[in-house]
Design a protein around this motif. Structure first.
Motif, PDB file in Angstrom:
ATOM      1  N   ALA A 272      31.472  36.024  43.669  1.00 52.71           N
ATOM      2  CA  ALA A 272      32.124  34.815  44.184  1.00 52.71           C
ATOM      3  C   ALA A 272      33.585  34.745  43.753  1.00 52.71           C
ATOM      4  O   ALA A 272      34.460  34.361  44.544  1.00 52.71           O
ATOM      5  N   MET A 273      33.867  35.100  42.505  1.00 52.60           N
ATOM      6  CA  MET A 273      35.239  35.064  42.014  1.00 52.60           C
ATOM      7  C   MET A 273      36.133  36.044  42.774  1.00 52.60           C
ATOM      8  O   MET A 273      37.292  35.751  43.074  1.00 52.60           O
ATOM      9  N   CYS A 274      35.585  37.225  43.088  1.00 51.79           N
ATOM     10  CA  CYS A 274      36.367  38.217  43.843  1.00 51.79           C
ATOM     11  C   CYS A 274      36.795  37.650  45.192  1.00 51.79           C
ATOM     12  O   CYS A 274      37.964  37.738  45.575  1.00 51.79           O
ATOM     13  N   HIS A 275      35.846  37.067  45.914  1.00 53.47           N
ATOM     14  CA  HIS A 275      36.154  36.576  47.258  1.00 53.47           C
ATOM     15  C   HIS A 275      36.920  35.258  47.243  1.00 53.47           C
ATOM     16  O   HIS A 275      37.615  34.932  48.209  1.00 53.47           O
ATOM     17  N   ASP A 276      36.820  34.512  46.150  1.00 51.25           N
ATOM     18  CA  ASP A 276      37.493  33.220  46.069  1.00 51.25           C
ATOM     19  C   ASP A 276      38.931  33.365  45.584  1.00 51.25           C
ATOM     20  O   ASP A 276      39.856  32.750  46.136  1.00 51.25           O
ATOM     21  N   LEU A 277      39.148  34.180  44.565  1.00 51.62           N
ATOM     22  CA  LEU A 277      40.449  34.217  43.896  1.00 51.62           C
ATOM     23  C   LEU A 277      41.334  35.386  44.310  1.00 51.62           C
ATOM     24  O   LEU A 277      42.553  35.329  44.126  1.00 51.62           O
ATOM     25  N   LEU A 278      40.748  36.436  44.835  1.00 52.40           N
ATOM     26  CA  LEU A 278      41.535  37.611  45.204  1.00 52.40           C
ATOM     27  C   LEU A 278      41.843  37.602  46.698  1.00 52.40           C
ATOM     28  O   LEU A 278      41.124  37.014  47.489  1.00 52.40           O
ATOM     29  N   ASP A 279      42.919  38.269  47.047  1.00 57.84           N
ATOM     30  CA  ASP A 279      43.326  38.363  48.449  1.00 57.84           C
ATOM     31  C   ASP A 279      42.528  39.493  49.096  1.00 57.84           C
ATOM     32  O   ASP A 279      43.004  40.620  49.234  1.00 57.84           O
ATOM     33  N   MET A 280      41.293  39.165  49.483  1.00 58.65           N
ATOM     34  CA  MET A 280      40.411  40.181  50.042  1.00 58.65           C
ATOM     35  C   MET A 280      40.348  40.082  51.558  1.00 58.65           C
ATOM     36  O   MET A 280      40.428  39.005  52.129  1.00 58.65           O
ATOM     37  N   GLU A 281      40.185  41.229  52.183  1.00 60.07           N
ATOM     38  CA  GLU A 281      39.989  41.291  53.628  1.00 60.07           C
ATOM     39  C   GLU A 281      38.605  41.869  53.853  1.00 60.07           C
ATOM     40  O   GLU A 281      38.399  43.080  53.762  1.00 60.07           O
ATOM     41  N   GLY A 282      37.628  40.988  54.078  1.00 59.18           N
ATOM     42  CA  GLY A 282      36.246  41.435  54.125  1.00 59.18           C
ATOM     43  C   GLY A 282      35.803  41.831  52.732  1.00 59.18           C
ATOM     44  O   GLY A 282      35.849  41.035  51.802  1.00 59.18           O
ATOM     45  N   VAL A 369      34.491  57.258  35.974  1.00 59.89           N
ATOM     46  CA  VAL A 369      35.621  56.594  35.324  1.00 59.89           C
ATOM     47  C   VAL A 369      36.451  55.834  36.350  1.00 59.89           C
ATOM     48  O   VAL A 369      36.921  54.719  36.092  1.00 59.89           O
ATOM     49  N   ASP A 370      36.622  56.419  37.521  1.00 55.65           N
ATOM     50  CA  ASP A 370      37.428  55.788  38.566  1.00 55.65           C
ATOM     51  C   ASP A 370      36.822  54.450  38.977  1.00 55.65           C
ATOM     52  O   ASP A 370      37.520  53.438  39.078  1.00 55.65           O
ATOM     53  N   LYS A 371      35.495  54.408  39.199  1.00 52.40           N
ATOM     54  CA  LYS A 371      34.836  53.153  39.584  1.00 52.40           C
ATOM     55  C   LYS A 371      34.902  52.131  38.457  1.00 52.40           C
ATOM     56  O   LYS A 371      35.164  50.945  38.682  1.00 52.40           O
ATOM     57  N   LEU A 372      34.670  52.605  37.247  1.00 54.25           N
ATOM     58  CA  LEU A 372      34.676  51.699  36.102  1.00 54.25           C
ATOM     59  C   LEU A 372      36.065  51.111  35.875  1.00 54.25           C
ATOM     60  O   LEU A 372      36.220  49.904  35.657  1.00 54.25           O
ATOM     61  N   SER A 373      37.094  51.948  35.960  1.00 51.23           N
ATOM     62  CA  SER A 373      38.473  51.481  35.771  1.00 51.23           C
ATOM     63  C   SER A 373      38.867  50.477  36.841  1.00 51.23           C
ATOM     64  O   SER A 373      39.582  49.506  36.571  1.00 51.23           O
ATOM     65  N   THR A 374      38.373  50.712  38.065  1.00 53.03           N
ATOM     66  CA  THR A 374      38.663  49.780  39.159  1.00 53.03           C
ATOM     67  C   THR A 374      38.129  48.388  38.843  1.00 53.03           C
ATOM     68  O   THR A 374      38.827  47.382  39.021  1.00 53.03           O
ATOM     69  N   HIS A 375      36.917  48.323  38.346  1.00 51.31           N
ATOM     70  CA  HIS A 375      36.319  47.021  38.041  1.00 51.31           C
ATOM     71  C   HIS A 375      36.966  46.373  36.816  1.00 51.31           C
ATOM     72  O   HIS A 375      37.029  45.140  36.739  1.00 51.31           O
ATOM     73  N   VAL A 376      37.428  47.183  35.882  1.00 52.66           N
ATOM     74  CA  VAL A 376      38.170  46.624  34.741  1.00 52.66           C
ATOM     75  C   VAL A 376      39.440  45.946  35.240  1.00 52.66           C
ATOM     76  O   VAL A 376      39.800  44.846  34.803  1.00 52.66           O
ATOM     77  N   GLU A 377      40.133  46.588  36.189  1.00 48.39           N
ATOM     78  CA  GLU A 377      41.349  46.010  36.764  1.00 48.39           C
ATOM     79  C   GLU A 377      41.046  44.705  37.501  1.00 48.39           C
ATOM     80  O   GLU A 377      41.747  43.699  37.353  1.00 48.39           O
ATOM     81  N   ILE A 378      39.969  44.712  38.302  1.00 48.64           N
ATOM     82  CA  ILE A 378      39.621  43.530  39.089  1.00 48.64           C
ATOM     83  C   ILE A 378      39.231  42.366  38.177  1.00 48.64           C
ATOM     84  O   ILE A 378      39.706  41.239  38.342  1.00 48.64           O
ATOM     85  N   ALA A 379      38.339  42.637  37.216  1.00 52.95           N
ATOM     86  CA  ALA A 379      37.901  41.583  36.301  1.00 52.95           C
ATOM     87  C   ALA A 379      39.069  41.039  35.488  1.00 52.95           C
ATOM     88  O   ALA A 379      39.169  39.829  35.252  1.00 52.95           O
ATOM     89  N   GLY A 380      39.957  41.938  35.063  1.00 55.12           N
ATOM     90  CA  GLY A 380      41.135  41.485  34.315  1.00 55.12           C
ATOM     91  C   GLY A 380      42.028  40.587  35.146  1.00 55.12           C
ATOM     92  O   GLY A 380      42.546  39.572  34.658  1.00 55.12           O
ATOM     93  N   LYS A 381      42.203  40.932  36.420  1.00 55.86           N
ATOM     94  CA  LYS A 381      43.029  40.126  37.326  1.00 55.86           C
ATOM     95  C   LYS A 381      42.408  38.749  37.533  1.00 55.86           C
ATOM     96  O   LYS A 381      43.106  37.724  37.529  1.00 55.86           O
ATOM     97  N   ILE A 382      41.090  38.710  37.705  1.00 55.79           N
ATOM     98  CA  ILE A 382      40.391  37.435  37.887  1.00 55.79           C
ATOM     99  C   ILE A 382      40.543  36.552  36.651  1.00 55.79           C
ATOM    100  O   ILE A 382      40.832  35.354  36.745  1.00 55.79           O
ATOM    101  N   ASN A 383      40.353  37.128  35.480  1.00 56.15           N
ATOM    102  CA  ASN A 383      40.463  36.355  34.237  1.00 56.15           C
ATOM    103  C   ASN A 383      41.869  35.809  34.028  1.00 56.15           C
ATOM    104  O   ASN A 383      42.044  34.701  33.509  1.00 56.15           O
ATOM    105  N   ARG A 384      42.870  36.579  34.453  1.00 57.03           N
ATOM    106  CA  ARG A 384      44.264  36.089  34.337  1.00 57.03           C
ATOM    107  C   ARG A 384      44.477  34.901  35.274  1.00 57.03           C
ATOM    108  O   ARG A 384      45.142  33.923  34.908  1.00 57.03           O
ATOM    109  N   ILE A 385      43.945  34.981  36.478  1.00 60.53           N
ATOM    110  CA  ILE A 385      44.083  33.866  37.434  1.00 60.53           C
ATOM    111  C   ILE A 385      43.396  32.624  36.891  1.00 60.53           C
ATOM    112  O   ILE A 385      43.930  31.508  36.973  1.00 60.53           O
ATOM    113  N   ILE A 386      42.199  32.800  36.343  1.00 60.95           N
ATOM    114  CA  ILE A 386      41.450  31.668  35.778  1.00 60.95           C
ATOM    115  C   ILE A 386      42.263  31.007  34.665  1.00 60.95           C
ATOM    116  O   ILE A 386      42.369  29.773  34.596  1.00 60.95           O
TER     117      ILE A 386
END
Length: 596
Positions: A272-282, A369-386
């Motif tokens: 929910a946070m990904c689709h609510d707070l991030l600029d997602m297209e689908g 590592v690539d998938k894990l790093s991607t989610h670290v970036e996304i979660a970090g971005k969400i937490n900063r917005i919060i």
């Protein structure tokens, strides 16, 4: 809609493997449709022709590589100019519309057709008059290799859900005088057709239940009209080979009036946070990742989908829990690296970002590592917005309003002390407030609140429209809010009660959608028989009458849910739904995963 098994929508006959909903759709398209056209010359390439709708149906379930593996060398659109290829066969996957049939006949009729042979598959039931139109062209009939109804006109969005692709349905069905517009019936019937094809694909015959109208207002009758249209479509599927003749599952039709808060309130799961707070297209999002060459950050498009094991594990967890799990995964990875161990001994505990840099230096774990790093970036971005938007305080107030722990003074105090809050967030707060306390928006009270929040008249119109969907205050009082009396003598209202026996593990994880409660009652057989009627009842009564009298009687409106002697038996396993359970991604870097 209640599938018989939300995690494993499949047909486990003869000991077969379970399949997800999207996998069933994929298999039908690739094997039941494309694979069925293979003849003696299995190596012969074919052309696949689709219309605007079926292109989306195909793309939601299959990748281009999947289609190519089935012997398709070229994919073309029906209404675009196409080069003649008289030496090749063509597969048509199209809607059964008059325009499409005319175009098909123009392709294949006459002395010089575009293709050698045509295999035609329709996305939904084709009317008899269109079948006769095809038969009337004698030059086309010998060139038809197959003509079938696939009954697949829905759009899977993940392993457990689908859309009918009607973004404007709310306006089309609920606008003033909507029922007098020709678009009303077009939209309603198309939604019914597409929903019914889901059951044709799954080979399930549902009890079609719907929210009963509480008034004679046209917008209050939409669920019953949709239910009737769906049942009309589904009842015809009994002629399909191996289609059940008795009910096997449940279909529950509701409208937004049952829960107006769910799409407005801030939900705190990772998904929910990904689709609510991030600029997602689908399900796509662009993030900046550290450059592997040491240069400036690089932009990277990521897709959050079911093929990603980390996404599958974390999507339904609280954002705080997801962040903790990601840090733990990074720690597990870094512990395999001696350099990381030395650095942790020299100083304090490594941050998630430090761990990410170390893990990225482990070449043997590239894809993981690539998938894990991607989610670290996304979660970090969400937490900063919060943190930057003060969303925790707003989220707390939203949930306190819903559960009766906050009232007018709390909302007014928040608006006065948080003037810089995002206008959209202030509007969402007032929409929740208006749902719980509709009387606070009577007369000019709502205008004063909007002025305090510094919102526009257009925003006030949003709240007014939302209240129209909710229905009259009398109806809302009967089925919606209730009062909570406290020791102070003051009365606060709540939109829903806390779940008994459930402990709030994470802050702001208290909210639940009303649909969850309705489905639980449905499964237990406790769903109100007066509030939710069943479309099947009138059909069964009519069949019984016909068998006794031999006459056809016009069906009357259903009045109650039929009594069932046993739970509907599905062709799939009826295990406990597991879509929201915490589970391991089995990716090699979870606590429960095997050691690499």
């Amino acid at each position: 809609m209640s599938f018989s098994d939300s995690e494993s929508s499949s047909h486990p006959r003869d000991g077969g493997d379970y399949k997800f909903f999207r996998q069933i759709s994929r298999d039908r398209l690739l094997h039941e449709m494309l694979g069925s056209t293979k003849t003696g010359d299995s190596k012969a390439w074919k052309i696949l022709i689709m219309d605007r709708v079926t292109v989306k149906v195909m793309s939601k379930s299959c990748k281009m590589a999947d289609i190519t593996d089935q012997g398709i060398s070229l994919v073309e659109e029906l209404f675009k100019r196409r080069e003649p290829m008289p030496g090749m066969d063509a597969i048509y996957f199209i809607q059964p519309s008059k325009e499409n049939i005319v175009m098909f006949l123009s392709d294949m009729s006459g002395r010089e057709p575009l293709y050698r042979k045509a295999f035609i598959f329709f996305s939904s039931t084709i009317p008899k008059e269109l079948v006769n139109h095809i038969k009337s062209d004698s030059s086309v009939l010998p060139r038809i290799g197959a003509l079938r109804e696939m009954n697949m006109e829905y759009f899977p969005i993940d392993n457990q859900g689908f859309l009918t692709d009607h973004d404007q349905a709310l306006q089309t069905l609920y606008a003033e005088d909507a029922e007098n517009s020709r678009h009303f019936n077009i939209c309603l019937n198309m939604m019914a057709t597409r929903i019914s094809t889901v059951f044709a694909s799954l080979k399930e015959l549902p009890f079609v239940r719907y929210r009963a109208a509480k008034s004679t207002a046209p917008r209050d009758l939409v669920p019953s009209k949709l239910a009737a249209a769906i049942w009309d479509c589904i009842s015809k599927f009994k002629a399909i080979p191996n289609f059940p003749q008795t009910e096997t599952c449940e279909l529950l039709i509701v409208d937004r009036s049952v829960d107006q808060i769910a799409p407005i309130i801030h939900e705190w799961t990772y998904d929910a946070m990904c689709h609510d707070l991030l600029d997602m297209e689908g399900n796509k999002h662009v993030i900046e990742v550290p450059s592997k060459t040491g240069g400036p950050p690089e932009k990277k498009e990521i897709v959050l989908e079911d093929h990603d094991p980390v996404w599958l594990e974390l999507r339904h967890t609280h954002i705080a829990d997801a962040s903790e799990r990601l840090h733990e995964k990074m720690t597990n990875f870094a512990s395999k690296n001696k350099a990381a161990q030395m650095r942790s001994k020299e100083g304090s505990e490594l941050s998630t970002r430090d761990l990410q840099k170390i893990v990225q230096a482990l070449p043997q774990y590239g894809e993981q590592v690539d998938k894990l790093s991607t989610h670290v970036e996304i979660a970090g971005k969400i937490n900063r917005i919060i943190r930057d938007t003060g969303l925790r305080d707003l989220g707390q107030l939203e949930q306190d309003l819903v559960f009766g722990d906050a009232a007018a003074k709390d909302v007014i105090n928040f608006l006065r002390t948080n003037q810089d809050t995002n206008p959209e967030n202030k509007l969402r707060l007032l929409m929740i407030y208006a749902t719980v306390y509709p009387e606070k928006f009577e007369g000019d009270k709502g205008v004063k609140l909007m002025q305090l929040a510094k919102l526009s008249p257009v925003d006030m119109k949003v709240i007014s429209n939302m209240q129209l969907i909710a229905g009259s205050p009398e109806n809302k009082t009967k089925s919606g809010s209730f009062s909570l009396k406290f020791d102070t003598g003051k009365t606060k209202q709540a939109n829903r009660k806390d779940r008994s026996g459930e402990e709030e593990t994470w802050q702001l994880f208290r909210f639940y959608p009303m649909l969850e409660e309705l489905l639980e009652k449905l499964v237990k057989g406790d769903l109100s028989k007066s509030d939710y009627l069943c479309m099947n009842q009138s059909s069964h009564k009519e069949e019984e009458s016909e068998s006794r009298t031999g006459s056809v009687r016009k069906s009357s409106a259903p009045t109650a849910v039929p009594e069932r002697k046993a739970t509907p038996h599905s062709m799939r396993s009826r295990r406990t739904a597991t879509w929201a359970r915490p589970h391991s991604s089995d990716d090699g870097y979870s606590r429960q995963s095997k050691t690499l």
